[in-house]
Scaffold this active site. Structure first.
Site, mmCIF file in Angstrom:
data_model
loop_
_atom_site.group_PDB
_atom_site.id
_atom_site.type_symbol
_atom_site.label_atom_id
_atom_site.label_comp_id
_atom_site.label_asym_id
_atom_site.label_seq_id
_atom_site.Cartn_x
_atom_site.Cartn_y
_atom_site.Cartn_z
ATOM 1 N N HIS A 68 0.805 -1.195 0.118
ATOM 2 C CA HIS A 68 -0.007 -0.156 -0.038
ATOM 3 C C HIS A 68 0.991 1.278 0.084
ATOM 4 O O HIS A 68 1.976 1.493 0.542
ATOM 5 C CB HIS A 68 -1.217 0.189 1.203
ATOM 6 C CG HIS A 68 -0.737 -0.011 2.577
ATOM 7 N ND1 HIS A 68 -0.350 1.392 3.132
ATOM 8 C CD2 HIS A 68 -0.343 -1.076 3.263
ATOM 9 C CE1 HIS A 68 0.215 1.183 4.463
ATOM 10 N NE2 HIS A 68 0.200 -0.205 4.572
ATOM 11 N N GLU A 215 -4.931 2.184 2.724
ATOM 12 C CA GLU A 215 -4.946 0.952 3.663
ATOM 13 C C GLU A 215 -5.164 1.608 4.918
ATOM 14 O O GLU A 215 -6.055 0.907 5.860
ATOM 15 C CB GLU A 215 -3.719 0.215 3.345
ATOM 16 C CG GLU A 215 -3.648 -1.053 4.090
ATOM 17 C CD GLU A 215 -3.109 -1.035 5.502
ATOM 18 O OE1 GLU A 215 -3.052 -2.249 6.158
ATOM 19 O OE2 GLU A 215 -2.675 -0.101 5.864
ATOM 20 N N GLU A 216 -4.503 2.517 5.488
ATOM 21 C CA GLU A 216 -4.533 2.758 6.828
ATOM 22 C C GLU A 216 -5.793 3.376 7.401
ATOM 23 O O GLU A 216 -5.812 3.704 8.655
ATOM 24 C CB GLU A 216 -3.384 3.761 7.048
ATOM 25 C CG GLU A 216 -1.972 3.632 6.739
ATOM 26 C CD GLU A 216 -1.453 2.397 7.517
ATOM 27 O OE1 GLU A 216 -2.123 2.221 8.815
ATOM 28 O OE2 GLU A 216 -0.170 1.874 7.694
ATOM 29 N N ASP A 238 3.188 -6.310 3.273
ATOM 30 C CA ASP A 238 3.264 -5.020 4.507
ATOM 31 C C ASP A 238 4.279 -5.186 5.331
ATOM 32 O O ASP A 238 5.238 -6.200 5.542
ATOM 33 C CB ASP A 238 1.866 -5.102 5.414
ATOM 34 C CG ASP A 238 1.377 -3.832 5.636
ATOM 35 O OD1 ASP A 238 2.195 -3.010 5.869
ATOM 36 O OD2 ASP A 238 0.123 -3.539 5.630
ATOM 37 N N HIS A 326 4.317 3.013 12.820
ATOM 38 C CA HIS A 326 3.182 3.947 13.143
ATOM 39 C C HIS A 326 3.876 5.061 13.924
ATOM 40 O O HIS A 326 3.339 5.660 14.924
ATOM 41 C CB HIS A 326 1.990 3.572 13.428
ATOM 42 C CG HIS A 326 1.043 2.928 12.517
ATOM 43 N ND1 HIS A 326 -0.173 3.062 12.697
ATOM 44 C CD2 HIS A 326 1.455 2.046 11.649
ATOM 45 C CE1 HIS A 326 -0.844 2.438 11.730
ATOM 46 N NE2 HIS A 326 0.363 1.722 11.045
#
Length: 362
Positions: A68, A215-216, A238, A326
């Protein structure tokens, strides 16, 4: 300073690109630049996912491999009278990794404005306040403006994306690569390199390397791209969680950097397809490619959308263990990246109709 080879240059360009969910154009253009020479056709779906098609056997099964394009970031929601920027998180953030971090605002005309997420100095905090995390809703970005009018004159307005700032860095241990947006430009890089490896191969299928958007915020681009492709087999590429740092227990995360790609058996979006999982690990065992198993009950991957397309698609998530995801910067191991590319290339080369039907119906 380390001299960047071709692979490192691609990884730098991908991770340097700015692209939160819904604003992936810059990252998409970088992926397109690197993958175009390996694809027979480049298209996009209706919301911006890049789809690079490589023909092998024209009537063979369709294999979708998706990274992504988007990274976690923020969006401008308001500018106060003193020129401070209020924002909304886009993607999952933990407040403790945000304060005093540098960010870049991208305006609607493409200009960039540097800022920092403001924080109070400890000198004016009470002992109680020092122990309490700051709520995200109370945070702001300082761009150096002295008024709302000045900020607007610079082009800053609600809806602009705010992107974490970090320079791609090859660490002293040159296998360790430090950058923003590994989640998930590394998956896009794998998708590029698999097509590259298949250039001289007569693979028995049609491969679709996808840079999915959004995606997030709900695995959205993989859903629309898969609907367009109608794949017979799906892979999500991923980052996974590297649990090899102080304070993380094996109950929380099993993955370790340098020990190979992670085969995800379960996450919040999907129970992995057993037949496909066994097929992939069998090839890894045969070729002595290291791998690890992982379960992520608190997160999902694009495989969660791919496997629910139309009547269902056998799907698997393969992840690269990464520290500090993240946040503004993560670390991954180059060997894990290269072993993921090697494994997926060998898997694709073996996915003919007999194998796909055996995976589906056994």
């Amino acid at each position: 300073m380390v001299q960047l080879d071709e692979t490192l240059m691609m990884l730098k360009d991908l991770t340097d690109a700015k692209g939160i969910p819904g604003n992936e154009r810059e990252a998409r253009e970088v992926m397109k630049k690197y993958i175009s020479s390996y694809a027979n056709e480049i298209t996009t779906d209706g919301i911006g996912s890049l789809i690079a098609k490589k023909d092998g056997q024209a009537d063979g099964p369709k294999v979708m491999i998706a990274g992504h394009l988007d990274e976690v970031g923020f969006m401008v929601t308001n500018i106060d009278d003193r020129g401070f920027v209020r924002f909304q998180t886009v993607g999952g953030w933990w407040s403790q990794v945000m304060l005093a971090q540098r960010v870049t605002i991208v305006t609607s005309n493409g200009d960039t404005v540097t800022g920092v997420i403001g924080s109070k100095p400890p000198h004016i905090l009470s002992p109680e306040a020092r122990k309490k995390p700051v709520d995200i809703k109370d945070m702001f970005v300082d761009i150096g403006a002295t008024s709302k009018e000045e900020a607007k004159a610079w082009g800053v307005s609600p809806g602009d994306m705010i992107v974490p700032y970090f320079e791609f860095t090859v660490m002293k241990n040159e296998k360790h690569l430090l950058a923003k947006a590994w989640d998930n430009r590394i998956g896009c890089a794998v998708a590029i390199d698999v097509l590259k490896n298949l250039q001289k191969e007569n693979h028995p299928n049609v491969v679709y390397s996808v840079g999915a958007v959004q995606e997030e915020v709900g695995l959205r681009g993989a859903k629309t791209a898969a609907y367009q492709i109608e794949p017979d087999i799906g892979f999500a590429l991923d980052v996974g969680i590297a649990g090899d740092t102080p304070g993380v227990t094996e109950k929380e995360a099993l993955g370790k950097m340098g020990k190979g790609p992670q085969i995800v058996v379960y996450d919040a979006s999907m129970v992995s397809h057993k037949g496909l999982r066994d097929f992939v690990t069998g090839i890894a065992d045969e070729l002595q490619i290291p791998y690890q198993f992982e379960a992520i009950p608190g997160g999902g991957t694009d495989a969660g959308s791919i496997h629910l397309t139309k009547t269902g698609v056998p799907s698997l998530a393969i992840t690269i263990p990464t520290r500090y995801i993240h946040s503004h910067a993560g670390i991954l191991h180059r060997d894990d990246y290269e072993n993921t590319v090697k494994l997926l290339t060998e898997v694709v080369k073996r996915l003919d109709w007999d194998t796909v039907n055996k995976i589906k119906f056994d």
